[in-house]
Design a protein around this motif. Structure first.
Motif, mmCIF file in Angstrom:
data_model
loop_
_atom_site.group_PDB
_atom_site.id
_atom_site.type_symbol
_atom_site.label_atom_id
_atom_site.label_comp_id
_atom_site.label_asym_id
_atom_site.label_seq_id
_atom_site.Cartn_x
_atom_site.Cartn_y
_atom_site.Cartn_z
ATOM 1 N N ASN A 8 0.777 -1.234 0.000
ATOM 2 C CA ASN A 8 0.000 0.000 0.000
ATOM 3 C C ASN A 8 0.809 1.285 0.000
ATOM 4 N N GLU A 9 2.108 1.205 0.339
ATOM 5 C CA GLU A 9 2.865 2.444 0.490
ATOM 6 C C GLU A 9 4.214 2.454 -0.224
ATOM 7 N N GLU A 12 5.398 4.627 -3.392
ATOM 8 C CA GLU A 12 4.304 5.524 -3.785
ATOM 9 C C GLU A 12 4.497 6.902 -3.149
ATOM 10 N N ARG A 14 3.199 9.936 -3.103
ATOM 11 C CA ARG A 14 1.954 10.546 -3.568
ATOM 12 C C ARG A 14 2.027 12.067 -3.700
ATOM 13 N N GLU A 15 2.916 12.674 -2.926
ATOM 14 C CA GLU A 15 3.028 14.128 -3.030
ATOM 15 C C GLU A 15 3.577 14.560 -4.387
ATOM 16 N N ASN A 19 -1.082 13.918 -4.640
ATOM 17 C CA ASN A 19 -1.619 13.125 -3.535
ATOM 18 C C ASN A 19 -2.733 12.168 -3.980
ATOM 19 N N ALA A 20 -2.676 11.747 -5.239
ATOM 20 C CA ALA A 20 -3.628 10.752 -5.724
ATOM 21 C C ALA A 20 -3.412 9.437 -4.990
ATOM 22 N N VAL A 21 -4.498 8.810 -4.567
ATOM 23 C CA VAL A 21 -4.400 7.534 -3.861
ATOM 24 C C VAL A 21 -3.839 6.456 -4.777
ATOM 25 N N SER A 22 -4.326 6.414 -6.009
ATOM 26 C CA SER A 22 -3.824 5.455 -6.991
ATOM 27 C C SER A 22 -2.755 6.132 -7.842
ATOM 28 N N ARG A 249 -2.646 -2.747 -9.293
ATOM 29 C CA ARG A 249 -4.005 -2.920 -8.784
ATOM 30 C C ARG A 249 -4.192 -4.338 -8.267
ATOM 31 N N ARG A 252 -2.730 -5.178 -4.737
ATOM 32 C CA ARG A 252 -3.426 -4.682 -3.537
ATOM 33 C C ARG A 252 -4.206 -5.789 -2.843
#
Length: 385
Positions: A8-9, A12, A14-15, A19-22, A249, A252
């Protein structure tokens, strides 16, 4: 490293992408440079930077970081298919005049690589029964450079004692490669047993949705970088950013899917094992399997593949059984949400049947359906045989 963190992390940032989750699909072939000096720097450090998607791509990198961590590897490199990864891994370890010892009955295209392709370029290959590690040792020659494993191997799912084969390889200065697609990184980690390179068909469990293809090699950073600069960049069997995103995907839900598949498979196997119209079930975690203790030692759980030998000598009855199944799709591959069968009878031609496997073998893959739902389907189909 915690499994939840990896899935999950890890990788990634995201910043960097609003900051998109995917994570985004970085669908580009090129990455621009602002100056000649910057381009010069990027060309010099291409294994570690984004210059051209045929080399590296940010979406693909996230997947590679996660797969490396799952296998306990320093680094990983992703390919457009499983056999692309297998081929690049093998080619990276051999040259003309070398000798390879390979497990008998590997994946069909691995078999083609070993038996048809490598000999064209002066690489000799000996296929051995890997259920006895000593067979690898007896097959060694002065020019042996690689021992290839696939545990469990295809169709009949025999295991190799990975640690024992590794010890033989190290004692004779040979490298080792294993296809770990069957077990997934969740249930078996060959690098921890001393294997040099681990390959996967990501098309299978890692993708998990039957909608993307991919492969990966995991190992030491130095070895992976050498493959990047050689076989990977030269042969160009890259993974597309979109397929990398689909595989991310799939990752996950890998633990949840594998837990469900393992539990359902145990129930279906137990039903078929006691059925009078099933002569044999090939499945590593069956207690009557002579390699059951080795399976428990090397693997943390079972997965969804097994094969049955239908009790009949008539191909028409094999066809009838397979055609009567309503909830098993008939297809190649495995690892998705749907249950599948692959009958050897589909390749059978009475005038020209070349396989060493009997036509009444049927490979099963168990997906995410309910166990009773599948067993009822099997029951009605077996009643017709």
């Amino acid at each position: 490293m915690d499994l939840s963190y990896i899935l999950n992390e890890l990788g990634e940032d995201r910043e960097l992408y609003f900051n998109a989750v995917s994570p985004p699909i970085v669908q580009t072939s090129n990455f621009a440079c602002k100056s000649v000096a910057k381009m010069r720097e990027m060309l010099k450090n291409e294994p570690e930077v984004y210059f051209y998607t045929r080399g590296n791509n940010p979406t693909v990198t996230i997947l590679e970081k996660k797969l490396a961590a799952l296998e306990g590897a320093e680094h990983a490199i992703a390919f457009g298919s499983g056999i692309a990864a297998v081929s690049a891994a093998v080619l990276s370890q051999v040259k003309a005049g070398d000798h390879v010892v390979c497990i008998k009955k590997p994946y069909s295209w691995t078999n083609a690589l070993m038996q048809k392709f490598l000999p064209r370029f002066g690489v000799e290959v000996t296929m051995v029964d890997g259920t006895d590690a000593n067979n690898y040792k007896q097959a060694l020659k002065p020019n042996t450079t690689l021992l290839y494993l696939e545990s469990p191997n295809s169709m009949t799912f025999e295991l190799q004692d990975i640690a024992a084969v590794v010890n033989i390889a190290k004692a004779h200065n040979c490298s080792t490669i294993i296809d770990n697609s069957f077990a997934t990184p969740l249930f078996q980690n060959p690098l921890a047993l001393g294997v040099d390179l681990v390959v996967h068909s990501c098309t299978k469990y890692i993708g998990g949705h039957s909608d993307a293809m991919g492969g990966v090699i995991c190992g030491k950073r130095e070895t992976i970088n050498r493959i990047f600069e050689g076989e990977f960049m030269t042969l160009g069997a890259i993974l597309s950013p979109h397929d990398a995103w689909l595989l991310l995907r799939g990752l996950r839900t890998l633990p949840v899917r594998m837990e469900r598949i393992a539990a359902t498979t145990q129930k279906v196997v137990a039903y078929l094992h006691q059925h009078p119209k099933v002569e044999q079930v090939y499945y590593p975690f069956l207690e009557t399997n002579p390699q059951y203790e080795l399976a428990k030692q090397q693997m943390r759980n079972n997965t969804g593949q097994f094969t049955i030998l239908l009790r009949t000598n008539e191909i028409e009855k094999v066809d009838l059984f397979c055609d009567s199944l309503k909830h098993f799709l008939m297809a190649a591959s495995w690892g998705g949400h749907e249950s599948l069968i692959y009958p050897m009878a589909a390749a059978y031609n009475s005038a020209n049947y070349k396989s060493s496997l009997p036509f009444n073998l049927i490979r099963f893959y168990i997906g995410l359906e309910d166990a009773d739902y599948l067993i009822k389907d099997l029951e009605q189909a077996l009643a017709k045989v």
